[in-house]
Design a protein around this motif. Structure first.
Motif, PDB file in Angstrom:
ATOM      1  N   LYS A  24       0.847  -1.185   0.000  1.00 19.04           N
ATOM      2  CA  LYS A  24       0.000   0.000   0.000  1.00 19.04           C
ATOM      3  C   LYS A  24       0.890   1.245   0.000  1.00 19.04           C
ATOM      4  O   LYS A  24       1.850   1.322   0.760  1.00 19.04           O
ATOM      5  N   ASP A  64      -2.966   6.025  -3.123  1.00 23.83           N
ATOM      6  CA  ASP A  64      -3.448   4.802  -3.782  1.00 23.83           C
ATOM      7  C   ASP A  64      -2.537   4.379  -4.934  1.00 23.83           C
ATOM      8  O   ASP A  64      -3.002   3.846  -5.948  1.00 23.83           O
ATOM      9  N   TYR A  68       0.631   2.207  -6.765  1.00 20.05           N
ATOM     10  CA  TYR A  68       0.766   0.763  -6.859  1.00 20.05           C
ATOM     11  C   TYR A  68       2.011   0.414  -7.679  1.00 20.05           C
ATOM     12  O   TYR A  68       2.579   1.237  -8.379  1.00 20.05           O
ATOM     13  N   LYS A  96      -2.999  -2.517 -10.975  1.00 23.96           N
ATOM     14  CA  LYS A  96      -4.106  -2.123 -10.105  1.00 23.96           C
ATOM     15  C   LYS A  96      -5.447  -2.446 -10.746  1.00 23.96           C
ATOM     16  O   LYS A  96      -6.385  -2.870 -10.072  1.00 23.96           O
TER      17      LYS A  96
END
Length: 642
Positions: free
Chosen positions: A236, A240, A242, A256
């Protein structure tokens, strides 16, 4: 007791929080003041530059962290594989040993079938793993994947590269009893080429077998790859963000957006990926990963999340060469504008209130913390006093208990030693008394001649020396460092027999020696004592069977720098319900006047702790000059140079 440090700690607790609040308040006010004076344009230029550089470092750091974690997984692949199959083979050997030990009274064919039946259906490593068994004569005993080859000879069996696999395994086991072996072989799913396989084999001595298993390295590595992808899925990041993973063919292994996992970024429709000219971008990323190892690339992404607009994105990619993967992470260049706008609003609307709030909050916190720290310091001061008293009481009680235990231990050790010495002295003292009485009687009867006198005196001297040796042996055993010398094993055996000859001279016991010319570097006196204890134990058992032929056989062999010395009698063996306890202290089946039960316990202690060896006992049947006998067999295994 000096309490200066305690007072210092209490002062720190009292005054540090207020001082910290005042200092931080001053710095915060100064910082806000100068920040407010900075022009919007300067702030924008600085933030844009710092944002990009900072985020480039962040994504590179994140990618490097994942890359290093995957490298660690790769590095441990072979280690984990070896550990896994070794544990499995040990489990199989444990099962086979248990079956054999519980059924050794049955014929060997029955035992072999029981072991095969127990192992044939066991599977592991997601069903790929299984056990195979071969004899040391190259015969296949068990092969679950093809039972038809069982019973066939594999002396000339070769792997995919022409190596005589079965010969190599057996040669290895003859030297080390177990070991890893690597070979190349075809897979049932691909007979066109051979794959590297790692196996582990262990020698099963009771049936002259070896048990093993193997695993294809690439199949095990596939599991490591899945673990790596699972690890990446759990990561994480801020905003948000990735990590994305592709292979060198352009296939998405992780992203994602789940819908594009498994699609090909070069061959598929570019509109799926919301990236302008995605095939070119993916090809460029592959080229960087393969040829340069790592690097940045910029591209335009449509439909930015939460905005649905086009924006520039910078990504950092890094290649994982031996897996033909590359991993990466990116950030949007225009994110700094949001941060800049928030910064401007805060500067214009909240700066003045910040100064006032910081000042008021600082005063309030300082007052609260002063009272709180004072209260805490009072409580701690009280707790310090209680804790010191508890420690002092505990130390007094602990010292008292320690003195009691030390005294008990000392008295127990003294009692044990006295009991051992008394047990060992009884027979020699009886021999000396008998010899002296015989001389006196013969003298009174007038039949004493020089020969009888000389023989009796020799007995007295020899038994007296033996009593002295007993004291020295026990003294040696109590020493932390045992004196070690080089000596001939046969000479020590003869010495033990001579010292214990009173047990054999008139008992009709025949001692047969088959001892090689072996020189041992160890504690000679301790070894003599061990042999005497075992020989006397056999002699005591013979006293129960006066009408039977009495034999003690002493054999020796050498293997891998270890000597194995066995002492076997035909006194009928040791009852099965007590054979596991004969080396326990104070355990004896004799009357109290015959011993304390410490002889064999001391023997085991000397062998294991004093000579770094092992001793075991079993009941076995043996043959001598065409006759079969049954009795106890003591086996001692010692390093030649301990």
């Amino acid at each position: 007791m000096n309490y200066k440090k305690e007072q210092t700690i209490l002062k720190i607790i009292k005054f540090t929080p207020p001082i910290f609040i005042i200092t931080m308040s001053i710095f915060l006010i100064i910082f806000l003041y100068f920040e407010y004076k900075t022009t919007y344009l300067q702030e924008k230029q600085l933030m844009e530059k710092e944002f990009i550089e900072y985020n480039k470092k962040i994504i590179k750091s994140n990618v490097d962290t994942v890359y290093n974690t995957i490298l660690e997984m790769q590095k441990n692949t072979e280690f984990e594989l070896k550990k896994s199959i070794k544990e499995r083979v040990y489990e199989a050997k444990k099962i086979a040993t248990k079956i054999y030990n519980e059924n050794k009274h049955k014929d060997k064919n029955t035992i072999k079938k029981m072991i095969k039946d127990a192992l044939v259906d066991i599977r592991f490593n997601d069903g790929r793993g299984y056990y195979y068994i071969y004899s040391m004569d190259y015969e296949c005993i068990l092969f679950p994947l093809n039972r038809s080859i069982e019973g066939k000879n594999f002396y000339n069996f070769k792997d995919g590269k022409g190596k005589y696999l079965t010969r190599d395994i057996i040669a290895q086991l003859k030297q080390n009893n177990e070991g890893f072996m690597s070979w190349d072989f075809y897979k049932p799913s691909d007979m066109t080429k051979s794959y590297r396989k790692i196996g582990f084999n262990v020698y099963f001595e009771p049936l002259d077998w070896f048990i093993g298993t193997g695993e294809y390295l690439d199949e095990f590595e596939n599991g490591i790859k899945l673990r790596a992808l699972t690890y990446i899925k759990t990561l994480k990041y801020i905003n948000d963000n990735y990590i994305f993973v592709l292979d060198y063919d352009g296939t998405y292994l992780y992203h994602k957006r789940k819908e594009i996992i498994g699609t090909n970024g070069i061959k598929s429709d570019s509109s799926k990926y919301d990236v302008k000219d995605s095939a070119r971008i993916v090809s460029q990323a592959i080229n960087i990963a393969k040829n340069e190892g790592e690097g940045y690339l910029s591209y335009t992404q449509y439909n930015k999340p939460n905005t649905e607009k086009s924006t520039k994105k910078i990504s950092f990619v890094k290649g994982i060469q031996n897996w033909n993967w590359f991993i990466g992470q990116g950030f949007y260049e225009d994110d700094f504008e949001v941060a800049l706008e928030e910064k401007r609003v805060l500067l214009e609307q909240k700066f003045k209130s910040y100064i006032t709030n910081v000042f008021m909050i600082s005063i309030l916190l300082m007052i609260i913390l002063l009272f709180a720290s004072k209260y805490v310091s009072i409580i701690l001061e009280k707790k310090f006093g209680e804790y010191k008293k508890e420690i002092e009481d505990f130390l007094k009680e602990n010292n008292h208990q320690r003195d009691i235990l030390a005294h008990q231990s000392k008295m127990s050790a003294m009692g044990e030693m006295i009991g051992n010495i008394a047990h060992q002295w009884r027979q020699p003292l009886s021999v000396i008394t008998t010899a002296a009485s015989g001389v006196k009687l013969n003298k009174e009867l007038g039949v004493l001649d020089d020969k009888n006198l000389e023989e009796s005196m020799d007995i007295v001297v020899e038994q007296s020396l033996y009593l002295s040796h007993i004291i020295e042996d026990f003294k040696d055993f109590l020493k932390e460092k045992k004196e070690k010398t080089c000596f001939k094993v046969e000479r020590v055996v003869d010495k033990a027999i001579n010292l214990a000859y009173g047990k054999f001279e008139n008992s009709g016991i025949t001692i047969i020696k088959n001892i090689d010319d072996i020189e041992l570097h160890s504690a000679e006196n301790q070894f003599v004592q061990v042999l005497i204890n075992i020989l006397k134990n056999s002699s005591d058992e013979f006293e129960k069977i006066n009408d039977k032929e009495k034999i003690i056989i002493i054999n020796s062999t050498i293997k891998d720098n270890f000597i194995s010395l066995s002492i076997q009698d035909n006194a009928g063996g040791i009852p099965n319900d007590i054979i596991s306890r004969i080396f326990e202290p104070y355990f004896t089946t004799k009357h109290q006047y015959q011993g304390t039960g410490m002889g064999l316990y001391m023997t085991e202690e000397i062998i294991s702790k004093g000579m770094n060896g092992e001793i075991s006992v079993s009941n076995e049947e043996f043959e001598n000059e065409g006759k079969k006998y049954f009795g106890a067999k003591f086996e001692i295994i010692l390093p030649i140079d301990s």
